[in-house]
Motif scaffolding. Structure first.
Motif, PDB file in Angstrom:
ATOM      1  N   LEU A 122     -28.427  17.350  16.113  1.00 57.30           N
ATOM      2  CA  LEU A 122     -28.449  17.854  17.488  1.00 57.30           C
ATOM      3  C   LEU A 122     -28.553  19.367  17.589  1.00 57.30           C
ATOM      4  O   LEU A 122     -29.055  19.887  18.585  1.00 57.30           O
ATOM      5  N   CYS A 123     -28.063  20.072  16.580  1.00 53.48           N
ATOM      6  CA  CYS A 123     -28.050  21.534  16.666  1.00 53.48           C
ATOM      7  C   CYS A 123     -29.426  22.084  16.294  1.00 53.48           C
ATOM      8  O   CYS A 123     -29.846  21.991  15.136  1.00 53.48           O
ATOM      9  N   PRO A 124     -30.170  22.698  17.250  1.00 53.11           N
ATOM     10  CA  PRO A 124     -31.557  23.093  16.988  1.00 53.11           C
ATOM     11  C   PRO A 124     -31.722  24.234  15.988  1.00 53.11           C
ATOM     12  O   PRO A 124     -32.795  24.374  15.400  1.00 53.11           O
ATOM     13  N   HIS A 125     -30.683  25.071  15.790  1.00 49.76           N
ATOM     14  CA  HIS A 125     -30.860  26.193  14.860  1.00 49.76           C
ATOM     15  C   HIS A 125     -30.644  25.784  13.405  1.00 49.76           C
ATOM     16  O   HIS A 125     -30.878  26.561  12.499  1.00 49.76           O
ATOM     17  N   LEU A 126     -30.224  24.533  13.184  1.00 47.65           N
ATOM     18  CA  LEU A 126     -30.037  24.043  11.814  1.00 47.65           C
ATOM     19  C   LEU A 126     -31.296  23.295  11.361  1.00 47.65           C
ATOM     20  O   LEU A 126     -31.355  22.069  11.358  1.00 47.65           O
ATOM     21  N   GLU A 127     -32.323  24.065  10.981  1.00 47.45           N
ATOM     22  CA  GLU A 127     -33.580  23.441  10.553  1.00 47.45           C
ATOM     23  C   GLU A 127     -33.421  22.736   9.203  1.00 47.45           C
ATOM     24  O   GLU A 127     -33.996  21.681   8.979  1.00 47.45           O
ATOM     25  N   GLN A 128     -32.647  23.337   8.320  1.00 46.47           N
ATOM     26  CA  GLN A 128     -32.354  22.733   7.018  1.00 46.47           C
ATOM     27  C   GLN A 128     -30.840  22.807   6.805  1.00 46.47           C
ATOM     28  O   GLN A 128     -30.338  23.673   6.097  1.00 46.47           O
ATOM     29  N   PRO A 129     -30.096  21.901   7.430  1.00 46.25           N
ATOM     30  CA  PRO A 129     -28.642  21.992   7.380  1.00 46.25           C
ATOM     31  C   PRO A 129     -28.055  21.643   6.028  1.00 46.25           C
ATOM     32  O   PRO A 129     -28.571  20.781   5.308  1.00 46.25           O
ATOM     33  N   VAL A 130     -26.987  22.345   5.689  1.00 48.35           N
ATOM     34  CA  VAL A 130     -26.176  22.002   4.528  1.00 48.35           C
ATOM     35  C   VAL A 130     -24.727  21.937   4.985  1.00 48.35           C
ATOM     36  O   VAL A 130     -24.362  22.478   6.027  1.00 48.35           O
ATOM     37  N   ALA A 131     -23.924  21.256   4.196  1.00 49.16           N
ATOM     38  CA  ALA A 131     -22.502  21.132   4.504  1.00 49.16           C
ATOM     39  C   ALA A 131     -21.701  22.095   3.644  1.00 49.16           C
ATOM     40  O   ALA A 131     -21.960  22.238   2.448  1.00 49.16           O
ATOM     41  N   LEU A 132     -20.732  22.751   4.278  1.00 50.23           N
ATOM     42  CA  LEU A 132     -19.808  23.628   3.579  1.00 50.23           C
ATOM     43  C   LEU A 132     -18.457  22.929   3.561  1.00 50.23           C
ATOM     44  O   LEU A 132     -17.808  22.778   4.588  1.00 50.23           O
ATOM     45  N   LEU A 133     -18.056  22.479   2.387  1.00 53.53           N
ATOM     46  CA  LEU A 133     -16.809  21.748   2.228  1.00 53.53           C
ATOM     47  C   LEU A 133     -15.727  22.697   1.741  1.00 53.53           C
ATOM     48  O   LEU A 133     -15.919  23.441   0.779  1.00 53.53           O
ATOM     49  N   THR A 134     -14.588  22.691   2.423  1.00 55.09           N
ATOM     50  CA  THR A 134     -13.503  23.601   2.053  1.00 55.09           C
ATOM     51  C   THR A 134     -12.153  22.960   2.331  1.00 55.09           C
ATOM     52  O   THR A 134     -12.018  22.112   3.217  1.00 55.09           O
ATOM     53  N   GLN A 135     -11.149  23.387   1.558  1.00 54.20           N
ATOM     54  CA  GLN A 135      -9.775  22.960   1.793  1.00 54.20           C
ATOM     55  C   GLN A 135      -9.014  23.973   2.643  1.00 54.20           C
ATOM     56  O   GLN A 135      -7.964  23.665   3.198  1.00 54.20           O
ATOM     57  N   SER A 136      -9.563  25.177   2.748  1.00 47.37           N
ATOM     58  CA  SER A 136      -8.849  26.259   3.426  1.00 47.37           C
ATOM     59  C   SER A 136      -9.796  27.034   4.336  1.00 47.37           C
ATOM     60  O   SER A 136     -10.840  27.511   3.888  1.00 47.37           O
ATOM     61  N   ALA A 137      -9.416  27.155   5.618  1.00 45.69           N
ATOM     62  CA  ALA A 137     -10.242  27.878   6.587  1.00 45.69           C
ATOM     63  C   ALA A 137      -9.332  28.620   7.564  1.00 45.69           C
ATOM     64  O   ALA A 137      -9.253  28.283   8.747  1.00 45.69           O
ATOM     65  N   PRO A 138      -8.618  29.646   7.095  1.00 45.62           N
ATOM     66  CA  PRO A 138      -7.685  30.360   7.977  1.00 45.62           C
ATOM     67  C   PRO A 138      -8.403  31.124   9.092  1.00 45.62           C
ATOM     68  O   PRO A 138      -9.559  31.519   8.945  1.00 45.62           O
ATOM     69  N   LEU A 139      -7.691  31.319  10.192  1.00 49.48           N
ATOM     70  CA  LEU A 139      -8.235  32.112  11.288  1.00 49.48           C
ATOM     71  C   LEU A 139      -8.482  33.534  10.815  1.00 49.48           C
ATOM     72  O   LEU A 139      -7.669  34.110  10.082  1.00 49.48           O
ATOM     73  N   TYR A 140      -9.604  34.106  11.248  1.00 52.38           N
ATOM     74  CA  TYR A 140      -9.950  35.470  10.872  1.00 52.38           C
ATOM     75  C   TYR A 140      -9.930  36.418  12.068  1.00 52.38           C
ATOM     76  O   TYR A 140      -9.327  37.482  12.030  1.00 52.38           O
ATOM     77  N   GLY A 141     -10.610  36.049  13.141  1.00 52.36           N
ATOM     78  CA  GLY A 141     -10.713  36.947  14.289  1.00 52.36           C
ATOM     79  C   GLY A 141     -11.606  36.345  15.352  1.00 52.36           C
ATOM     80  O   GLY A 141     -11.641  35.129  15.536  1.00 52.36           O
TER      81      GLY A 141
END
Length: 203
Positions: A122-141
């Motif tokens: 559905l997201c039009p800007h993802l022409e060649q999407p990949v997945a980013l898998l992570t265990q940690s995604a703390p808030l940054y800003g």
């Protein structure tokens, strides 16, 4: 979600010796849990399933919905908890991802296992999407707009391309529009590969 920007009614007041951006009619939900002021947008009606109506405008994320989804780490499609059996999944465009880097900032909310392929399609800007898998995604800003006072009132100082980190001294006069998380120890996977791993893990 096809919603219009709210009227501009900002002011800057001195609070405990420092300047702070406010709305004239500010309400508690105008700030995130760290006290940062957020841009207002109108809200479309909800359907019988509790989902917002209207055509999604992917490049114009609703500030409040984006913040709540990122803050609580919920799926950008269904708003249910996004953690999968393998960790959190974020989507990105392949050409924008450096496989040598293990950290990355993102303003895109995560996706749950059920909606990985849907979000990628559905997201039009993802022409060649990949997945980013992570265990940690703390808030940054947050991304947004810096303001200051002038003789004519509140004025825009800058709209930086890079997010302002939480705790930055200019955050008190900053109007946020998109929350940003720092993804750590990223594993970059093709969508089909990730879905296969999720199926194998569930077996």
């Amino acid at each position: 979600m096809g919603e219009d920007a709210a009227p501009d009614n900002l002011m800057i007041l001195k609070n405990h010796g420092r300047l702070r951006l406010h709305y004239l009619d500010e309400e508690p939900q105008d700030r995130d849990p760290r006290g940062v002021l957020w841009a207002r947008c109108s809200f479309n009606a909800y359907d019988e399933n509790g989902m917002p109506t209207g055509k999604p405008l992917w490049k114009l994320m609703h500030p409040y919905r984006q913040m709540v989804t990122m803050q609580s780490m919920r799926c950008q499609v269904c708003t249910q908890p996004a953690r999968t059996r393998l960790g959190f999944v974020f989507l990105a465009q392949a050409k924008d991802v450096d496989p040598e880097k293990t950290e990355r900032l993102t303003n895109q909310p995560p996706v749950c296992a059920r909606h990985i392929r849907t979000a990628a399609a559905l997201c039009p800007h993802l022409e060649q999407p990949v997945a980013l898998l992570t265990q940690s995604a703390p808030l940054y800003g947050a991304l947004g707009t810096m303001y200051s006072m002038s003789g004519e009132g509140v004025k825009v100082v800058a709209q930086p391309d890079s997010p302002l980190p939480y705790g930055h001294p200019q955050m008190s006069t900053f109007l946020a529009s998109q929350q940003v998380r720092r993804l750590k120890s990223i594993r970059v996977l093709a969508i089909d590969e990730l879905l296969r791993l999720l199926r194998d893990d569930a077996a």
